[in-house]
Design a protein around this motif. Structure first.
Motif, mmCIF file in Angstrom:
data_model
loop_
_atom_site.group_PDB
_atom_site.id
_atom_site.type_symbol
_atom_site.label_atom_id
_atom_site.label_comp_id
_atom_site.label_asym_id
_atom_site.label_seq_id
_atom_site.Cartn_x
_atom_site.Cartn_y
_atom_site.Cartn_z
ATOM 1 N N LYS A 43 0.946 -1.339 0.117
ATOM 2 C CA LYS A 43 -0.054 -0.413 -0.253
ATOM 3 C C LYS A 43 0.995 1.084 -0.362
ATOM 4 N N LYS A 44 1.951 0.918 0.787
ATOM 5 C CA LYS A 44 3.269 2.460 0.312
ATOM 6 C C LYS A 44 3.669 2.534 -0.876
ATOM 7 N N CYS A 45 3.375 1.926 -1.613
ATOM 8 C CA CYS A 45 4.061 1.399 -2.907
ATOM 9 C C CYS A 45 3.248 2.143 -4.482
ATOM 10 N N CYS B 12 3.025 4.624 -6.425
ATOM 11 C CA CYS B 12 4.091 5.323 -7.560
ATOM 12 C C CYS B 12 3.978 4.440 -8.188
ATOM 13 N N HIS B 13 3.058 3.128 -8.201
ATOM 14 C CA HIS B 13 4.234 1.372 -9.248
ATOM 15 C C HIS B 13 1.995 1.031 -8.820
ATOM 16 N N ALA B 14 2.104 0.443 -10.085
ATOM 17 C CA ALA B 14 1.378 -0.661 -10.515
ATOM 18 C C ALA B 14 1.521 -1.786 -10.623
ATOM 19 N N GLY C 148 6.832 -8.539 -12.169
ATOM 20 C CA GLY C 148 8.192 -9.354 -12.755
ATOM 21 C C GLY C 148 9.682 -8.348 -12.661
ATOM 22 N N VAL C 149 9.782 -8.183 -11.257
ATOM 23 C CA VAL C 149 10.598 -6.986 -11.241
ATOM 24 C C VAL C 149 11.580 -7.937 -10.408
ATOM 25 N N ILE C 150 11.360 -8.554 -9.880
ATOM 26 C CA ILE C 150 12.339 -10.377 -8.990
ATOM 27 C C ILE C 150 12.855 -10.775 -10.878
ATOM 28 N N LYS D 17 11.867 7.486 -18.838
ATOM 29 C CA LYS D 17 11.762 7.723 -17.577
ATOM 30 C C LYS D 17 12.960 7.637 -16.651
ATOM 31 N N TYR D 18 13.548 6.570 -16.448
ATOM 32 C CA TYR D 18 13.964 6.046 -15.372
ATOM 33 C C TYR D 18 15.208 7.209 -15.325
ATOM 34 N N GLY D 19 16.320 7.317 -14.216
ATOM 35 C CA GLY D 19 16.972 8.350 -13.958
ATOM 36 C C GLY D 19 18.442 7.505 -14.350
ATOM 37 N N SER E 25 21.117 6.712 -13.054
ATOM 38 C CA SER E 25 22.184 5.961 -12.139
ATOM 39 C C SER E 25 21.657 4.204 -12.354
ATOM 40 N N LEU E 26 19.902 4.762 -12.035
ATOM 41 C CA LEU E 26 20.141 3.582 -12.597
ATOM 42 C C LEU E 26 19.429 2.640 -13.179
ATOM 43 N N VAL E 27 19.620 3.120 -14.736
ATOM 44 C CA VAL E 27 19.858 2.810 -15.574
ATOM 45 C C VAL E 27 21.349 2.212 -15.903
ATOM 46 N N GLU F 187 17.086 -3.837 0.383
ATOM 47 C CA GLU F 187 18.762 -3.158 0.296
ATOM 48 C C GLU F 187 17.715 -1.697 -0.442
ATOM 49 N N TYR F 188 17.343 -1.654 -1.822
ATOM 50 C CA TYR F 188 17.016 -0.845 -2.572
ATOM 51 C C TYR F 188 16.331 -0.094 -1.935
ATOM 52 N N SER F 189 14.974 -0.797 -1.522
ATOM 53 C CA SER F 189 14.380 -0.125 -0.712
ATOM 54 C C SER F 189 14.275 0.879 0.498
ATOM 55 N N LYS G 230 22.554 9.623 -8.358
ATOM 56 C CA LYS G 230 20.822 10.312 -8.221
ATOM 57 C C LYS G 230 19.915 8.892 -8.171
ATOM 58 N N SER G 231 18.653 9.425 -6.891
ATOM 59 C CA SER G 231 17.611 8.252 -7.157
ATOM 60 C C SER G 231 16.538 8.850 -7.651
ATOM 61 N N LYS G 232 15.965 8.711 -8.883
ATOM 62 C CA LYS G 232 14.178 9.266 -9.270
ATOM 63 C C LYS G 232 12.932 8.758 -7.934
ATOM 64 N N MET G 233 13.719 7.906 -6.684
ATOM 65 C CA MET G 233 12.657 7.151 -5.654
ATOM 66 C C MET G 233 13.712 7.207 -5.012
ATOM 67 N N THR G 234 12.249 8.528 -4.222
ATOM 68 C CA THR G 234 13.288 9.269 -2.985
ATOM 69 C C THR G 234 12.580 8.808 -1.769
HETATM 70 C C1 HEM Z 1 12.185 2.347 -8.726
HETATM 71 C C2 HEM Z 1 10.553 -0.332 -5.382
HETATM 72 C C3 HEM Z 1 7.673 2.875 -3.479
HETATM 73 C C4 HEM Z 1 9.118 5.593 -7.560
HETATM 74 C C5 HEM Z 1 11.681 1.928 -8.738
HETATM 75 C C6 HEM Z 1 12.677 0.042 -8.566
HETATM 76 C C7 HEM Z 1 12.026 -0.232 -7.464
HETATM 77 C C8 HEM Z 1 11.172 -0.103 -6.741
HETATM 78 C C9 HEM Z 1 12.417 -2.260 -7.357
HETATM 79 C C10 HEM Z 1 13.263 0.119 -9.975
HETATM 80 C C11 HEM Z 1 12.805 -1.040 -11.248
HETATM 81 C C12 HEM Z 1 13.722 -1.387 -11.979
HETATM 82 O O1 HEM Z 1 14.413 -0.900 -12.180
HETATM 83 O O2 HEM Z 1 12.645 -1.044 -13.236
HETATM 84 C C13 HEM Z 1 9.395 -0.161 -4.906
HETATM 85 C C14 HEM Z 1 9.080 -1.009 -3.372
HETATM 86 C C15 HEM Z 1 8.005 0.536 -3.413
HETATM 87 C C16 HEM Z 1 8.889 2.349 -3.116
HETATM 88 C C17 HEM Z 1 9.549 -1.543 -3.262
HETATM 89 C C18 HEM Z 1 7.037 0.412 -1.908
HETATM 90 C C19 HEM Z 1 8.133 0.425 -0.298
HETATM 91 C C20 HEM Z 1 7.966 4.115 -4.260
HETATM 92 C C21 HEM Z 1 7.049 5.094 -4.099
HETATM 93 C C22 HEM Z 1 7.481 6.595 -4.927
HETATM 94 C C23 HEM Z 1 8.667 5.744 -5.996
HETATM 95 C C24 HEM Z 1 5.919 5.991 -2.757
HETATM 96 C C25 HEM Z 1 6.989 7.821 -5.381
HETATM 97 C C26 HEM Z 1 6.859 8.708 -4.378
HETATM 98 C C27 HEM Z 1 9.310 5.212 -8.145
HETATM 99 C C28 HEM Z 1 10.488 6.270 -9.634
HETATM 100 C C29 HEM Z 1 11.681 4.979 -9.841
HETATM 101 C C30 HEM Z 1 11.034 3.593 -8.656
HETATM 102 C C31 HEM Z 1 10.756 7.614 -9.839
HETATM 103 C C32 HEM Z 1 12.438 5.050 -11.367
HETATM 104 C C33 HEM Z 1 13.612 5.445 -10.088
HETATM 105 C C34 HEM Z 1 14.809 6.064 -10.698
HETATM 106 O O3 HEM Z 1 14.448 5.811 -12.053
HETATM 107 O O4 HEM Z 1 15.609 6.483 -10.661
HETATM 108 N N1 HEM Z 1 10.763 1.227 -7.415
HETATM 109 N N2 HEM Z 1 9.238 1.573 -4.827
HETATM 110 N N3 HEM Z 1 9.018 4.156 -5.259
HETATM 111 N N4 HEM Z 1 9.810 4.213 -7.628
HETATM 112 FE FE1 HEM Z 1 9.528 2.891 -6.450
#
Ligand code: HEM
Length: 120
Positions: free
Chosen positions: A13-15, A18-20, A41-43, A56-58, A60-62, A78-80, A97-101
């Motif tokens: 619910k916390k994720c 931003c994520h479907a 399928g992320v794992i 749209k990815y940052g 650093s992640l790419v 660890e990432y989360s 840098k990370s786009k996920m803060t």
């Molecule tokens: C990327 C997990 C919460 C925004 C990612 C990725 C993972 C992840 C595994 C990398 C995906 C990939 O490589 O394709 C999670 C989990 C969350 C969470 C488990 C909850 C515990 C959030 C929230 C936001 C967010 C709340 C927005 C406020 C993003 C963005 C990216 C990302 C923008 C792309 C990062 C980048 O390109 O640097 N997330 N996320 N995430 N997430 Fe999350």
């Protein structure tokens, strides 16, 4: 891994702001925001390669994905905890840098939950 998928479903619910989680037929397992990539399928997937999120990815992640980062439950946990610190460490670059803060301290259950979707 040690996570509990049922607890992870609640923690997700916390994720989902931003994520479907959308399956390959386009069906939403979890309706979520589009700020972040689809986590179906992320794992087992190379970091930074979800097709709909390309461009749209940052950087650093790419770069981490290109350097060999493939998500496992352990690495996703660890990432989360701290995405920016994780990428800085992985790339050995303080300026990463990370786009996920967002940070989630106890995310091994979410990782176990996510492992139930896809072939990873
Ligand atoms: C990327 C997990 C919460 C925004 C990612 C990725 C993972 C992840 C595994 C990398 C995906 C990939 O490589 O394709 C999670 C989990 C969350 C969470 C488990 C909850 C515990 C959030 C929230 C936001 C967010 C709340 C927005 C406020 C993003 C963005 C990216 C990302 C923008 C792309 C990062 C980048 O390109 O640097 N997330 N996320 N995430 N997430 Fe999350």
């Amino acid at each position: 891994a040690d996570g509990d998928a049922a607890d992870g479903e609640k923690d997700f619910k916390k994720c989902k702001s931003c994520h479907a989680i959308t399956d390959p037929d386009g069906e939403d397992i979890v309706k979520g925001g589009k700020t972040g990539p689809n986590l179906w399928g992320v794992i087992g997937r190379q970091a930074g390669t979800e097709p709909e999120f390309e461009g749209k990815y940052g950087d650093s992640l790419v770069a981490a994905g290109e350097a060999g980062l493939v998500w496992t439950e352990e690495l996703l946990t660890e990432y989360s905890h701290d995405p920016k610190a994780f990428l800085a460490d992985y790339l050995d670059d303080d300026k990463a840098k990370s786009k996920m803060t967002f940070k989630l301290k106890d995310s091994e259950d979410v990782a176990a939950y996510l492992a139930t979707f896809g072939d990873g």
